[in-house]
Design a protein around this motif. Structure first.
Motif, short mmCIF file in Angstrom:
data_model
loop_
_atom_site.label_atom_id
_atom_site.label_comp_id
_atom_site.label_asym_id
_atom_site.label_seq_id
_atom_site.Cartn_x
_atom_site.Cartn_y
_atom_site.Cartn_z
N ARG A 80 0.95 -1.25 -0.04
CA ARG A 80 0.14 -0.05 -0.09
C ARG A 80 1.06 1.40 0.10
N LEU A 81 1.70 1.26 0.73
CA LEU A 81 2.89 2.47 0.61
C LEU A 81 3.65 2.58 -0.33
N ARG A 82 4.02 1.35 -0.95
CA ARG A 82 4.73 1.61 -2.23
C ARG A 82 3.83 1.96 -3.35
N ALA A 83 2.69 1.69 -3.22
CA ALA A 83 1.61 2.16 -4.23
C ALA A 83 1.35 3.60 -4.44
N GLU A 84 1.30 4.08 -3.09
CA GLU A 84 1.16 5.58 -2.82
C GLU A 84 2.26 6.31 -3.18
N MET A 85 3.27 5.83 -3.02
CA MET A 85 4.44 6.54 -3.26
C MET A 85 4.67 6.58 -5.10
N GLU A 86 4.48 5.44 -5.59
CA GLU A 86 4.64 5.36 -6.82
C GLU A 86 3.40 6.47 -7.75
N VAL A 101 11.20 13.18 -7.06
CA VAL A 101 11.75 12.54 -5.85
C VAL A 101 11.16 13.18 -4.61
N ARG A 102 10.85 14.44 -4.65
CA ARG A 102 10.07 15.01 -3.51
C ARG A 102 8.75 14.57 -3.34
N ALA A 103 7.89 14.18 -4.37
CA ALA A 103 6.65 13.41 -4.34
C ALA A 103 6.88 12.11 -3.79
N LEU A 104 7.90 11.39 -4.02
CA LEU A 104 8.15 10.25 -3.54
C LEU A 104 8.24 10.22 -1.93
N ILE A 105 9.18 11.06 -1.59
CA ILE A 105 9.15 11.44 -0.05
C ILE A 105 7.91 11.84 0.60
N HIS A 106 7.45 13.02 0.02
CA HIS A 106 6.12 13.56 0.60
C HIS A 106 5.09 12.41 0.65
N ALA A 107 4.96 11.38 -0.26
CA ALA A 107 4.09 10.22 0.15
C ALA A 107 4.34 9.30 1.22
N TYR A 108 5.63 9.12 1.31
CA TYR A 108 6.26 8.30 2.46
C TYR A 108 5.88 9.12 3.52
N CYS A 109 6.04 10.17 3.85
CA CYS A 109 6.02 11.22 4.97
C CYS A 109 4.35 10.99 5.60
N ARG A 110 3.40 11.22 4.47
CA ARG A 110 1.89 11.27 4.76
C ARG A 110 1.37 9.95 5.33
N PHE A 111 2.04 8.81 4.56
CA PHE A 111 1.65 7.53 5.04
C PHE A 111 2.10 7.45 6.30
N ALA A 112 3.31 7.71 7.01
CA ALA A 112 3.82 7.55 8.05
C ALA A 112 3.32 8.20 9.24
N MET A 113 2.75 9.61 8.88
CA MET A 113 2.11 10.30 9.72
C MET A 113 0.70 10.06 9.97
N ASP A 114 -0.04 9.55 8.98
CA ASP A 114 -1.42 9.10 9.02
C ASP A 114 -1.68 7.65 9.42
N PRO A 187 4.53 15.38 19.64
CA PRO A 187 3.54 16.32 18.79
C PRO A 187 3.76 17.87 19.04
N ALA A 188 3.93 18.22 20.03
CA ALA A 188 4.22 19.71 20.35
C ALA A 188 5.38 20.15 19.57
N ARG A 189 6.51 19.55 19.18
CA ARG A 189 7.70 20.01 18.49
C ARG A 189 7.60 19.70 17.11
N GLY A 190 6.48 18.54 16.71
CA GLY A 190 6.69 17.90 15.33
C GLY A 190 5.01 18.17 14.77
N ALA A 191 4.97 19.42 14.66
CA ALA A 191 3.61 19.84 13.82
C ALA A 191 3.64 19.09 12.41
N ALA A 192 2.71 18.53 11.91
CA ALA A 192 2.55 17.86 10.64
C ALA A 192 2.97 18.74 9.63
N ASP A 193 2.52 20.08 9.61
CA ASP A 193 3.01 21.10 8.68
C ASP A 193 4.22 21.48 8.51
N SER A 194 4.95 21.07 9.37
CA SER A 194 6.73 21.21 9.46
C SER A 194 7.40 19.99 8.95
N VAL A 195 6.83 18.88 8.70
CA VAL A 195 7.61 17.82 8.39
C VAL A 195 7.71 18.07 6.64
#
Length: 208
Positions: A80-86, A101-114, A187-195
């Motif tokens: 599922r993660l690979r499909a989202e990255m691709e 490349v940025r899109a790959l990493i963004h998708a990875y981070c979104r999956f990990a955070m969600d 969470p206080a130091r790691g707001a999602a919009d800063s990742v």
């Protein structure tokens, strides 16, 4: 009636030959439960069977025990993660190699955070080695290879790298993983919009 022969009245039986469909339903239910539980500790055969609306015996036709179910779930989540990255990479302009490349990493981070429960399980079980000195194998190195290929494509297109593409892929992954881990633990130091801005800066530093 014993649980082993119960079948939920609200679920339609799969027709003969639709075992793959049931296997998919089992993994989908296990994935949902993993989200609700926040981790694998509370994941049980009976709980998954209840979520699907089948008897536990039906799960044993596809997974011999809980360990096999968790292994199947790992394969399911990595796919599922690979499909989202691709898919994210494919949504970019083919000529925009850096954007891909940025899109790959963004998708990875979104999956990990969600999916924090899924992510912890995947990171703990995503690699294996045939021997202590062997190169790591498994779905996690395969994801890093996606990044490596992306950076190699950038280098070939004239976007010079400070390090070889293989190293760039590892650096980008480790940096993104560390930033997501901080998001999960503080969470206080790691707001999602800063990742995402952080990983964008990390990617920029890889280029000469």
């Amino acid at each position: 009636m014993p649980e082993e022969v119960e079948v939920s009245a609200g679920r339609t039986r799969n027709r003969w030959g639709e075992g793959d469909r049931l296997r998919g339903e089992i993994l989908d239910a296990a994935s949902r439960l993993l989200s609700e539980l926040g981790g694998e500790d509370g994941l049980t055969i009976r709980g998954v069977a209840r979520a699907v609306g089948i008897a536990p015996a039906s799960i044993y036709q596809h997974f011999t025990d809980r360990s096999a179910l968790v292994a199947g779930l790992l394969d399911y989540e990595f796919a599922r993660l690979r499909a989202e990255m691709e898919a994210a990479e494919a949504s970019e302009d083919p000529a925009d190699v850096v954007g891909r490349v940025r899109a790959l990493i963004h998708a990875y981070c979104r999956f990990a955070m969600d999916n924090p429960g899924h992510y912890r399980l995947m990171m703990a079980n995503g690699t294996s080695r045939a021997t202590p000195d062997a190169y790591p194998q498994g779905p996690l190195p395969d994801l890093i290879e996606l990044l490596t290929t992306g950076f190699a494509r950038c280098d070939a297109a004239g976007f010079s790298l400070r390090v070889p593409a293989e190293r760039a892929g590892v650096i980008a992954f480790v940096g993104a993983h560390g930033r997501v881990a901080l998001f999960h633990t503080s969470p206080a130091r790691g707001a999602a919009d800063s990742v995402v801005p952080f990983v964008d800066e990390l990617v920029a530093l890889v280029f000469a």
